[in-house]
Motif scaffolding. Structure first.
Motif, PDB file in Angstrom:
ATOM      1  N   THR A  10       0.854  -1.179   0.000  1.00  0.00           N
ATOM      2  CA  THR A  10       0.000   0.000   0.000  1.00  0.00           C
ATOM      3  C   THR A  10       0.895   1.235   0.000  1.00  0.00           C
ATOM      4  OG1 THR A  10      -1.682  -1.172   1.282  1.00  0.00           O
ATOM      5  CG2 THR A  10      -1.790   1.235   1.320  1.00  0.00           C
ATOM      6  N   PRO A  11       0.622   2.214  -0.870  1.00  0.00           N
ATOM      7  CA  PRO A  11       1.412   3.443  -0.843  1.00  0.00           C
ATOM      8  C   PRO A  11       1.341   4.104   0.537  1.00  0.00           C
ATOM      9  CG  PRO A  11       0.008   3.376  -2.788  1.00  0.00           C
ATOM     10  CD  PRO A  11      -0.422   2.242  -1.914  1.00  0.00           C
ATOM     11  N   ASN A  12       2.501   4.571   1.025  1.00  0.00           N
ATOM     12  CA  ASN A  12       2.530   5.231   2.329  1.00  0.00           C
ATOM     13  C   ASN A  12       2.653   6.744   2.146  1.00  0.00           C
ATOM     14  OD1 ASN A  12       5.270   5.802   1.866  1.00  0.00           O
ATOM     15  ND2 ASN A  12       5.961   4.040   3.032  1.00  0.00           N
ATOM     16  N   THR A  13       2.829   7.449   3.241  1.00  0.00           N
ATOM     17  CA  THR A  13       2.894   8.906   3.205  1.00  0.00           C
ATOM     18  C   THR A  13       4.049   9.408   2.348  1.00  0.00           C
ATOM     19  OG1 THR A  13       1.885   8.989   5.394  1.00  0.00           O
ATOM     20  CG2 THR A  13       3.010  10.971   4.665  1.00  0.00           C
ATOM     21  N   ALA A  14       5.202   8.729   2.427  1.00  0.00           N
ATOM     22  CA  ALA A  14       6.361   9.152   1.625  1.00  0.00           C
ATOM     23  C   ALA A  14       6.031   9.123   0.135  1.00  0.00           C
ATOM     24  CB  ALA A  14       7.569   8.272   1.930  1.00  0.00           C
ATOM     25  N   TRP A  15       5.311   8.095  -0.314  1.00  0.00           N
ATOM     26  CA  TRP A  15       4.914   7.999  -1.725  1.00  0.00           C
ATOM     27  C   TRP A  15       3.931   9.109  -2.081  1.00  0.00           C
ATOM     28  CZ3 TRP A  15       6.611   5.865  -5.971  1.00  0.00           C
ATOM     29  CH2 TRP A  15       5.782   5.791  -7.073  1.00  0.00           C
ATOM     30  N   ALA A  76      17.170 -12.616  -6.016  1.00  0.00           N
ATOM     31  CA  ALA A  76      17.660 -11.489  -6.818  1.00  0.00           C
ATOM     32  C   ALA A  76      16.585 -10.417  -6.946  1.00  0.00           C
ATOM     33  CB  ALA A  76      18.113 -11.968  -8.192  1.00  0.00           C
ATOM     34  N   LEU A  77      15.342 -10.826  -7.171  1.00  0.00           N
ATOM     35  CA  LEU A  77      14.261  -9.841  -7.252  1.00  0.00           C
ATOM     36  C   LEU A  77      14.074  -9.158  -5.904  1.00  0.00           C
ATOM     37  CD1 LEU A  77      12.005  -8.378  -8.756  1.00  0.00           C
ATOM     38  CD2 LEU A  77      10.464 -10.190  -8.026  1.00  0.00           C
ATOM     39  N   LEU A  78      14.062  -9.931  -4.826  1.00  0.00           N
ATOM     40  CA  LEU A  78      13.900  -9.334  -3.500  1.00  0.00           C
ATOM     41  C   LEU A  78      15.018  -8.334  -3.196  1.00  0.00           C
ATOM     42  CD1 LEU A  78      12.698 -12.456  -1.517  1.00  0.00           C
ATOM     43  CD2 LEU A  78      11.406 -10.336  -1.876  1.00  0.00           C
ATOM     44  N   ALA A  79      16.244  -8.673  -3.570  1.00  0.00           N
ATOM     45  CA  ALA A  79      17.365  -7.748  -3.364  1.00  0.00           C
ATOM     46  C   ALA A  79      17.176  -6.478  -4.180  1.00  0.00           C
ATOM     47  CB  ALA A  79      18.682  -8.431  -3.722  1.00  0.00           C
ATOM     48  N   GLY A  80      16.690  -6.631  -5.407  1.00  0.00           N
ATOM     49  CA  GLY A  80      16.436  -5.472  -6.255  1.00  0.00           C
ATOM     50  C   GLY A  80      15.330  -4.582  -5.706  1.00  0.00           C
ATOM     51  N   ILE A  81      14.291  -5.206  -5.184  1.00  0.00           N
ATOM     52  CA  ILE A  81      13.195  -4.438  -4.580  1.00  0.00           C
ATOM     53  C   ILE A  81      13.728  -3.609  -3.416  1.00  0.00           C
ATOM     54  CG2 ILE A  81      11.057  -4.638  -3.246  1.00  0.00           C
ATOM     55  CD1 ILE A  81      10.410  -7.152  -4.972  1.00  0.00           C
ATOM     56  N   LYS A  82      14.491  -4.250  -2.562  1.00  0.00           N
ATOM     57  CA  LYS A  82      15.042  -3.553  -1.399  1.00  0.00           C
ATOM     58  C   LYS A  82      15.980  -2.423  -1.831  1.00  0.00           C
ATOM     59  CE  LYS A  82      17.253  -4.374   3.034  1.00  0.00           C
ATOM     60  NZ  LYS A  82      17.756  -5.398   3.960  1.00  0.00           N
ATOM     61  N   ALA A  83      16.872  -2.715  -2.761  1.00  0.00           N
ATOM     62  CA  ALA A  83      17.846  -1.718  -3.220  1.00  0.00           C
ATOM     63  C   ALA A  83      17.182  -0.530  -3.909  1.00  0.00           C
ATOM     64  CB  ALA A  83      18.862  -2.373  -4.155  1.00  0.00           C
ATOM     65  N   SER A  84      16.019  -0.755  -4.501  1.00  0.00           N
ATOM     66  CA  SER A  84      15.334   0.313  -5.226  1.00  0.00           C
ATOM     67  C   SER A  84      14.715   1.361  -4.309  1.00  0.00           C
ATOM     68  CB  SER A  84      14.229  -0.283  -6.098  1.00  0.00           C
ATOM     69  OG  SER A  84      13.094  -0.647  -5.297  1.00  0.00           O
ATOM     70  N   GLY A  85      14.620   1.049  -3.020  1.00  0.00           N
ATOM     71  CA  GLY A  85      13.954   1.961  -2.106  1.00  0.00           C
ATOM     72  C   GLY A  85      12.449   1.759  -2.025  1.00  0.00           C
ATOM     73  N   TRP A  86      11.961   0.694  -2.635  1.00  0.00           N
ATOM     74  CA  TRP A  86      10.525   0.401  -2.673  1.00  0.00           C
ATOM     75  C   TRP A  86       9.894   0.408  -1.278  1.00  0.00           C
ATOM     76  CZ3 TRP A  86       7.291  -0.077  -6.795  1.00  0.00           C
ATOM     77  CH2 TRP A  86       6.037  -0.650  -6.585  1.00  0.00           C
ATOM     78  N   TYR A  87      10.592  -0.183  -0.330  1.00  0.00           N
ATOM     79  CA  TYR A  87      10.042  -0.288   1.026  1.00  0.00           C
ATOM     80  C   TYR A  87       9.934   1.071   1.718  1.00  0.00           C
ATOM     81  CZ  TYR A  87      11.119  -5.259   0.320  1.00  0.00           C
ATOM     82  OH  TYR A  87      11.204  -6.533  -0.172  1.00  0.00           O
ATOM     83  N   ASP A  88      10.622   2.078   1.187  1.00  0.00           N
ATOM     84  CA  ASP A  88      10.493   3.433   1.728  1.00  0.00           C
ATOM     85  C   ASP A  88       9.160   4.066   1.334  1.00  0.00           C
ATOM     86  OD1 ASP A  88      13.072   3.207   2.757  1.00  0.00           O
ATOM     87  OD2 ASP A  88      13.972   4.149   0.984  1.00  0.00           O
ATOM     88  N   TYR A  89       8.584   3.601   0.240  1.00  0.00           N
ATOM     89  CA  TYR A  89       7.375   4.215  -0.312  1.00  0.00           C
ATOM     90  C   TYR A  89       6.105   3.404  -0.130  1.00  0.00           C
ATOM     91  CZ  TYR A  89      10.635   7.329  -2.703  1.00  0.00           C
ATOM     92  OH  TYR A  89      11.603   8.249  -2.982  1.00  0.00           O
TER      93      TYR A  89
END
Length: 112
Positions: A10-15, A76-89
């Motif tokens: 779900t999009p959070n406040t940062a997004w 590899a996908l999970l690492a890419g998701i994390k590295a992309s900053g996805w969890y910040d948004y």
């Protein structure tokens, strides 16, 4: 043996505070990175808004289901998701596992 990843997010406040152009630029970056991963066997089975009208639905807004040829590709996908900053948004939950048949699953439940 196929491996699967289910994402609920779900999009959070940062997004929500990003401008339209910032969101678009970020998602274009994600799309470019994903194009590189498809050559490794990553398959998006579905990327969709969640149907929250079903019994016991999650409160998340979106669903992604991925298929992989092996756990390394999933990782590899999970690492890419994390590295992309996805969890910040996005408020995000992952669930992953390998292919098993119904009887194997029932056996696992019995032996817990």
């Amino acid at each position: 043996m196929n491996h699967y990843l289910i994402e609920l997010y779900t999009p959070n406040t940062a997004w929500k505070t990003l401008s339209f152009d910032e969101r678009k630029d970020y998602l274009n970056h994600i799309a470019t990175a994903m194009n590189k991963l498809t050559d490794t066997g990553v398959k998006a089975l579905t990327l969709t808004a969640l149907n929250t009208q079903i019994d016991q639905s999650s409160d998340h807004q979106f669903l992604a289901i991925w298929s992989f040829p092996d756990q390394q590709t999933c990782d590899a996908l999970l690492a890419g998701i994390k590295a992309s900053g996805w969890y910040d948004y996005f408020d995000h939950v992952n669930a992953a596992g390998a292919t098993h048949d119904f009887n194997t699953h029932l056996d696992a439940l019995i032996h817990i």
